[in-house]
Design an enzyme around this catalytic site. Structure first.
Site, PDB file in Angstrom:
ATOM      1  N   HIS A  56     -12.284  28.272   7.649  1.00  0.00           N
ATOM      2  CA  HIS A  56     -11.366  27.595   7.218  1.00  0.00           C
ATOM      3  C   HIS A  56     -11.455  27.834   5.543  1.00  0.00           C
ATOM      4  CE1 HIS A  56     -13.812  23.561   5.698  1.00  0.00           C
ATOM      5  NE2 HIS A  56     -13.962  23.988   6.545  1.00  0.00           N
TER       6      HIS A  56
ATOM      7  N   ASP B 205     -18.281  26.015   1.549  1.00  0.00           N
ATOM      8  CA  ASP B 205     -17.099  25.035   2.672  1.00  0.00           C
ATOM      9  C   ASP B 205     -15.793  25.252   2.424  1.00  0.00           C
ATOM     10  OD1 ASP B 205     -16.687  23.263   5.009  1.00  0.00           O
ATOM     11  OD2 ASP B 205     -17.414  21.940   4.366  1.00  0.00           O
TER      12      ASP B 205
ATOM     13  N   GLU C 276      -8.651  22.482   8.233  1.00  0.00           N
ATOM     14  CA  GLU C 276      -9.640  22.262   8.627  1.00  0.00           C
ATOM     15  C   GLU C 276     -10.390  20.342   8.479  1.00  0.00           C
ATOM     16  OE1 GLU C 276     -14.265  20.825  10.048  1.00  0.00           O
ATOM     17  OE2 GLU C 276     -13.085  21.206   7.895  1.00  0.00           O
ATOM     18  N   GLU C 277     -10.342  20.134   6.779  1.00  0.00           N
ATOM     19  CA  GLU C 277     -10.856  18.922   6.633  1.00  0.00           C
ATOM     20  C   GLU C 277     -10.316  17.631   6.672  1.00  0.00           C
ATOM     21  OE1 GLU C 277     -13.641  19.397   5.155  1.00  0.00           O
ATOM     22  OE2 GLU C 277     -14.174  21.044   4.565  1.00  0.00           O
TER      23      GLU C 277
ATOM     24  N   ASP D 240     -18.732  28.074  10.349  1.00  0.00           N
ATOM     25  CA  ASP D 240     -18.836  26.595   9.059  1.00  0.00           C
ATOM     26  C   ASP D 240     -19.629  26.302   9.096  1.00  0.00           C
ATOM     27  OD1 ASP D 240     -17.117  24.828   7.232  1.00  0.00           O
ATOM     28  OD2 ASP D 240     -15.964  23.754   9.024  1.00  0.00           O
TER      29      ASP D 240
ATOM     30  N   HIS E  15     -19.433  19.525   0.434  1.00  0.00           N
ATOM     31  CA  HIS E  15     -17.898  17.970  -0.283  1.00  0.00           C
ATOM     32  C   HIS E  15     -18.928  17.343  -1.642  1.00  0.00           C
ATOM     33  CE1 HIS E  15     -16.392  17.218   4.579  1.00  0.00           C
ATOM     34  NE2 HIS E  15     -17.116  18.309   3.844  1.00  0.00           N
TER      35      HIS E  15
HETATM   36 ZN   LIG Z   1     -15.362  22.892   6.493  1.00  0.00          ZN
END
Ligand SMILES: [Zn+2]
Length: 471
Positions: free
Chosen positions: A289, A301, A335-336, A363, A434
């Site tokens: 993603h 990510d 995606e998030e 991922d 994140h």
């Molecule tokens: Zn991800």
């Protein structure tokens, strides 16, 4: 999406699947690896596999592209101009690479905006605290929310406090074990606290102790329960408030957040192909993603997974290899904080899902590759395990129990598409996940290149082998 162990990654995927209402992976089956000659048909793939691994090893394009993408555009939150610019850049690069049928497939995505935010300790003594608002959170009133903090270590403890939570700010101080076990507090903590009248929620960051770094991520509100603002604080700050509270101190904090949803924005999934030479309608899909959270630059990510899967196809093409079936790269959007890209791909391609031979997602970071997780039939698993033997030079021949990811899960659910997820050394993933520290310097060029090699060999053989991978 991964962890301090495979179990962590598997649990996170399982968690995503449960959230989507998807079935979990099939059980492992078949003969253990290394017993007899598992697949004589595989012999013709040893030379091209060796060429692919050799080409990937000597090529740092993948790391450089992750760096270019993340340095240039920064974070790529859904609805941001940066994500759209990154999609256009990647599409233009794919054209230059000679990939075919490059296109942006429109997807509407939610636009969540963080705005300014802060957390201040008021009692026992004033001071600033580190924090990150959780994705999808509502903001506070302009003057903020100030209240006494109640620290709990579990949902059970929360329920036991009952009415004592009215008008309070709940802090969930739950140490990280696996992602799946701990992320429940980030996802559902605000709603559970709001049921008891809490006015805001704080969550200990979902990750191991780092360097006082907060981790963001999405939350979910509940129908019929007032949405209250929620933020993550670093493990160190959570433990500090816990100690104060254990000593009987009255702890008061002031939370201010401008976070809000601003409708929807137009975005896209980026699709590109290397058309199959014999069975172009049969598709081996691979992707990651391109969107990210709005902190750090989303290198781990998931710029890493996006570029590795794309580079795998470019490497195959550059070697002049043209498999029987079509290799299709899909870089999903959103995606998030919505999964709209994955759901749109499923719907827009509903008619050809029966001809999706495989869906491979990366991922979980692009650190040292260890192998793949697989979801599909026992017969398909035996084939995947045999192909994975070609990755022994990388030490990436492991085939684990669960291969459906966040973006491939809807394809597994809708059409039982066999699914692979790249498995890597997960020791650093959840430290960075994140956070503002998710930047390209955390990735090692040789490890990224090894990921490209592993993905390229697996995708090439499945796209070229005489028989289609069984469902
Ligand atoms: Zn991800």
């Amino acid at each position: 999406v991964s962890r301090s162990s495979h179990r962590g990654r598997g649990t996170r995927l399982a968690c995503r699947l449960l959230a989507l209402g998807l079935p979990l992976a099939s059980a492992a089956s078949g003969a253990p690896p290394g017993t007899g000659d598992p697949a004589p048909w595989l012999d013709e793939y040893r030379p091209p596999a060796a060429r692919i691994l050799e080409a990937a090893r000597g090529d740092s394009t993948a790391w450089e592209r992750i760096a270019h993408l993340t340095d240039t555009f920064g974070h790529r939150l859904s609805g941001s101009p940066a994500l759209e610019a990154a999609l256009r850049w990647a599409a233009a690069e794919m054209q230059k690479d000679g990939l075919r049928n490059v296109r942006l497939e429109k997807v509407m995505v939610p636009r969540w905006v963080r705005g300014r935010e802060s957390l201040r300790l008021v009692e026992p003594f004033p001071g600033e605290m580190a924090m990150l608002g959780l994705g999808n959170s509502v903001g506070t009133p302009p003057e903020g929310v100030q209240a006494e903090v109640v620290v709990v270590r579990s949902f059970e403890e929360l329920e036991a406090r009952g009415d004592g939570l009215r008008g309070r700010i709940v802090l969930y101080n739950v140490p990280f074990t696996t992602y799946g076990d701990t992320v429940r507090y980030r996802g559902a903590g605000a709603a559970r606290a709001a049921r008891h009248g809490a006015v805001a929620a704080l969550v200990r960051s979902v990750g191991p102790p780092g360097l006082r770094t907060p981790h963001t991520g999405a939350l979910r509100y509940e129908e019929g329960v007032p949405p209250i603002p929620a933020a993550a604080i670093p493990t160190e700050d959570a433990d500090r408030l816990q100690r104060l509270s254990d000593r009987g101190a009255r702890v008061v904090v002031h939370l201010q957040m401008e976070a809000r949803l601003q409708g929807e924005a137009e975005s896209a999934n980026l699709v590109a192909e290397l058309p199959g030479r014999e069975k172009p309608h049969e598709i081996v899909l691979l992707g990651g993603h391109l969107d990210s959270w709005d902190v750090g630059t989303g290198a781990v990510d998931d710029a890493g997974g996006s570029v590795v899967t794309w580079e795998a196809v470019r490497t195959i093409h550059a070697l002049g290899l043209r498999p029987r079936r079509t290799l299709r790269v899909v870089l999903w959007t959103n995606e998030e904080n919505g999964l709209r890209g994955a759901l749109a791909y499923r719907d827009q391609h509903a008619g050809e899902l029966k001809d999706h031979v495989l869906a491979l997602e990366s991922d979980s970071g692009v650190f040292k590759p260890l192998g793949f997780g697989f979801t599909g039939s026992a017969a398909a698993r035996d084939t995947v395990r045999a192909i994975a033997g070609l990755l022994a030079p990388l030490g990436a021949q492991e085939v684990g129990p669960s291969g459906a990811g966040a973006d491939t899960g809807p394809l597994v659910q809708a059409a039982q598409v066999p699914a692979l997820s790249l498995t890597v050394d997960g020791s650093r993933y959840f430290l960075l996940h994140h956070t503002p520290a998710d930047t390209v310097d955390k990735l090692v060029p040789a490890e990224v290149s090894a990921c490209v090699g592993a993905v390229a060999v697996m995708a090439y053989v499945i796209a070229d082998m005489p028989d289609r991978l069984p469902r």
